[in-house]
Design an enzyme around this catalytic site. Structure first.
Site, PDB file in Angstrom:
ATOM      1  N   ASP A  42     -62.400   6.551  -2.171  1.00  0.00           N
ATOM      2  CA  ASP A  42     -63.634   7.088  -1.713  1.00  0.00           C
ATOM      3  C   ASP A  42     -63.913   8.441  -2.336  1.00  0.00           C
ATOM      4  O   ASP A  42     -63.039   9.462  -2.486  1.00  0.00           O
ATOM      5  CB  ASP A  42     -63.476   7.488  -0.073  1.00  0.00           C
ATOM      6  CG  ASP A  42     -64.720   7.955   0.746  1.00  0.00           C
ATOM      7  OD1 ASP A  42     -65.717   7.743  -0.054  1.00  0.00           O
ATOM      8  OD2 ASP A  42     -64.786   8.010   1.920  1.00  0.00           O
ATOM      9  N   CYS A  82     -71.955   6.624   0.266  1.00  0.00           N
ATOM     10  CA  CYS A  82     -70.944   5.588   0.825  1.00  0.00           C
ATOM     11  C   CYS A  82     -71.540   4.219   1.598  1.00  0.00           C
ATOM     12  O   CYS A  82     -71.306   3.117   1.100  1.00  0.00           O
ATOM     13  CB  CYS A  82     -70.150   6.477   1.638  1.00  0.00           C
ATOM     14  SG  CYS A  82     -69.451   7.891   1.340  1.00  0.00           S
ATOM     15  N   HIS A 143     -67.409   2.237   7.717  1.00  0.00           N
ATOM     16  CA  HIS A 143     -68.531   3.054   7.663  1.00  0.00           C
ATOM     17  C   HIS A 143     -69.944   2.205   7.496  1.00  0.00           C
ATOM     18  O   HIS A 143     -70.884   2.531   6.737  1.00  0.00           O
ATOM     19  CB  HIS A 143     -68.452   3.905   6.344  1.00  0.00           C
ATOM     20  CG  HIS A 143     -69.266   5.286   6.214  1.00  0.00           C
ATOM     21  ND1 HIS A 143     -69.333   6.282   5.298  1.00  0.00           N
ATOM     22  CD2 HIS A 143     -69.984   5.826   7.411  1.00  0.00           C
ATOM     23  CE1 HIS A 143     -70.189   7.012   5.730  1.00  0.00           C
ATOM     24  NE2 HIS A 143     -70.596   7.045   6.915  1.00  0.00           N
ATOM     25  N   HIS A 350     -68.297   5.356  -5.501  1.00  0.00           N
ATOM     26  CA  HIS A 350     -69.268   5.860  -6.304  1.00  0.00           C
ATOM     27  C   HIS A 350     -68.462   7.147  -6.889  1.00  0.00           C
ATOM     28  O   HIS A 350     -67.448   7.509  -6.856  1.00  0.00           O
ATOM     29  CB  HIS A 350     -70.572   6.523  -5.406  1.00  0.00           C
ATOM     30  CG  HIS A 350     -70.134   7.219  -4.139  1.00  0.00           C
ATOM     31  ND1 HIS A 350     -69.681   8.536  -4.313  1.00  0.00           N
ATOM     32  CD2 HIS A 350     -70.389   6.898  -2.942  1.00  0.00           C
ATOM     33  CE1 HIS A 350     -69.444   8.802  -2.743  1.00  0.00           C
ATOM     34  NE2 HIS A 350     -69.949   8.062  -2.133  1.00  0.00           N
TER      35      HIS A 350
END
Length: 568
Positions: A42, A82, A143, A350
């Site tokens: 992440d 995200c 998420h 990302h």
């Protein structure tokens, strides 16, 4: 006389087929179908890993994956935030197709009790594999929403999207989850608390002064009302901050909250044990494990074994702990004799969040290497991510692939290897990676890739099949704070309004000559300038025609807000 030996008859294909079907029905190991271990970090930058050029952070486990497999050097997130990135990753489709791309300033979920999420109608690679006898498990961050209308409908939950088991965070790691680490609502404090409270107190003082001077007779109740309202506003906000942590920083197993608020003590070690346990429980059946790290999203944390050991503060400690966890997974595959038949894939959702700075001024974001920008932007620093694939029985060692590849490619790649067909009732934007990885195809099937900033088409990448260039066209760009590489004043770069600069004609770059996107081309510097913009414009028009404008918006304000009746 020599006795003639009777040769055994070839086995009829029908019993063999029946045996294969029986094995699949029982969930037993079919040697033709590989296992999958999908690992996602992440907010990890491409410049944070040794195999991508970092010489000051220790990442031997991911580096080992790169030595033993294929390193993708132009691997691209399908979105630079995200929630939309993960929606595209799981479905193989741009997030805008599923309504998982926001038209608002806020592009991710901040509450477990929001009603938006990955729609039940979407098909994930986990769902497709589970239908074909795979054991599927998710450990770590989700998420992508929890419930729709009732707190126990769990319509967006991982176990409604193909995962047989789930142990992890339904939301994400946030600064508010660790006391003393700051708050993601710090900037909101000014407009929600400071300004209203100041206005109310000035109003109360003005009334009191007018009353004191005898200019206006003001009842005590009227003078007290602004003060009471100011106290209510401030108290409500601080109550919100106090209860945010136990309400949203929770650890779930299946549909049950098992820790509220979550303890970060040895958290990575606990999640790693859960992932290794999944592997140990499913050695005799094909499996898909998705290990989704909380690292290196803020707030940063690390076990005592790693705390203070890196050369890059708490961020570096978190990266090195993440790498240790990857090593534990690789060691488990070796110990269980599964490494040769298991495809291991490592990536980040990302680019690194360059604007992450602690209240003390310590940099808490990572490195995007030579690339411009970071998380929340479609400059290369926001979308060019690590991509490492190891599959010993089919792929060579120490290879590099420079062709454009996407997170969305995981969906068709996994389905093809598992012997599953792509869904025929929807557009799949990803492409099977195996022809490129095996060397049977030389060019990426992605002639065009569309880069969205939330729901707004921001940029387009064009890779002509002759390989003459790698064009990238920007229709707008974020307004960085002067002299910086990001939007530090707003913490992330918004996608519309005064926060961006629109370009007409669009900006044009050739990434083969200018990977850092420093020098826009002009008609004078590039003879093909007008032809490139025309070709990209036609591709955009064709792509736009495939979108459904009526798709329900999962990140609308009404879906983003906290709903007490959905609170876990």
């Amino acid at each position: 006389m020599t006795r003639a030996h009777r040769l055994p008859r070839a086995m009829s294909p029908l019993p063999a087929l029946a045996l294969l079907l029986l094995l699949r029905a029982c969930g037993a190991r079919d040697p033709t179908r590989p296992n999958f271990v999908i690992i996602m970090a992440d907010d990890l930058g491409i410049g944070d890993l040794g195999c991508y050029g970092n010489s000051t952070l220790r990442t031997p486990s991911v580096d080992r994956l790169a030595r033993e497999g294929v390193k993708l050097t132009q691997h691209l997130a399908a979105a630079p935030l995200c929630t939309p990135s993960r929606a595209a990753f799981f479905t193989g489709r741009y997030a805008v197709r599923s309504g998982m791309a926001s038209h608002n300033l806020l592009g991710v979920f901040l509450f477990t009790a929001s009603s938006g999420g990955l729609p039940p109608s979407e098909v994930t690679f986990a769902q497709q594999l589970r239908e074909r006898g795979y054991r599927t498990g998710l450990v770590g961050k989700w998420h992508l929403g929890v419930s729709c209308r009732h707190r126990d409908d769990f319509c967006h939950h991982p176990q409604r999207h193909g995962f047989e088991s789930f142990h992890g965070f339904p939301l994400t790691n946030l600064r508010d989850c660790i006391p003393g680490s700051g708050s993601v609502f710090h900037s909101a404090r000014r407009w929600v608390v400071r300004v209203p409270v100041q206005v109310l107190l000035v109003c109360a003082l003005t009334l009191a002064l007018l009353h004191r001077l005898g200019l206006v007779r003001v009842p005590v109740a009227v003078m007290a009302a602004p003060v009471l309202l100011a106290v209510t506003v401030a108290g409500g906000f601080f109550a919100f901050l106090h209860y945010f942590r136990p309400a949203n920083c929770v650890l779930m197993t299946g549909f049950e909250v098992v820790q509220r608020p979550v303890s970060y003590e040895e958290l990575t070690q606990r999640l790693t044990r859960e992932a290794v346990g999944f592997l140990e429980r499913h050695t005799h059946a094909p499996f898909l494990l998705f290990l989704s790290f909380l690292h290196v999203h803020t707030a940063h944390f690390a076990a005592p074994k790693f705390a203070g050991r890196s050369r890059h503060g708490v961020y570096g400690d978190a990266v090195e702990e993440l790498d240790w966890s990857v090593g534990q997974i690789l060691d488990a595959l070796d110990r269980l004799g599964l490494a040769n038949d298991t495809l291991v894939y490592f990536t980040s959702d990302h680019g690194a969040h360059v604007e992450e700075v602690s209240e003390e001024g310590e940099m808490h974001g990572g490195s995007n290497g030579i690339y411009k920008g970071g998380k929340a932007t479609n400059w290369e620093g926001g979308i060019r991510v690590p991509g490492v694939i190891r599959f010993p029985r089919e792929l060579g060692h120490g290879l590099e692939l420079a062709e454009p590849t996407s997170h969305m490619d995981v969906f068709p790649t996994v389905l093809a290897l598992a012997g599953a067909e792509l869904p025929a009732d929807r557009i799949i934007d990803g492409r099977d990676l195996m022809p490129l990885l095996r060397g049977t195809r030389m060019w990426s099937e992605h002639e065009f890739l569309f880069h969205y900033c939330n729901a707004y088409l921001n940029a387009v990448r064009w890779r002509p099949q002759d390989g003459s260039a790698l064009w990238k066209v920007f229709y707008f760009t974020p307004n960085f704070d002067p002299g910086t590489n990001g939007c530090f004043s707003s913490h992330v770069c918004p996608c519309f309004g005064k926060h961006i600069t629109r370009h007409d004609p669009p900006l044009l770059f050739d990434l083969t000559r200018d990977p850092g996107e420093r020098h826009p081309l002009t008609p004078e510097s590039e003879p093909r300038y007008h032809a490139v913009l025309a070709a990209v414009g036609e591709a955009v028009a064709a792509h736009t025609r495939t979108l459904d404008p009526a798709v329900p918006q999962q990140l609308s304000l009404s879906n983003l807000v906290w709903k007490p009746w959905l609170q876990l």
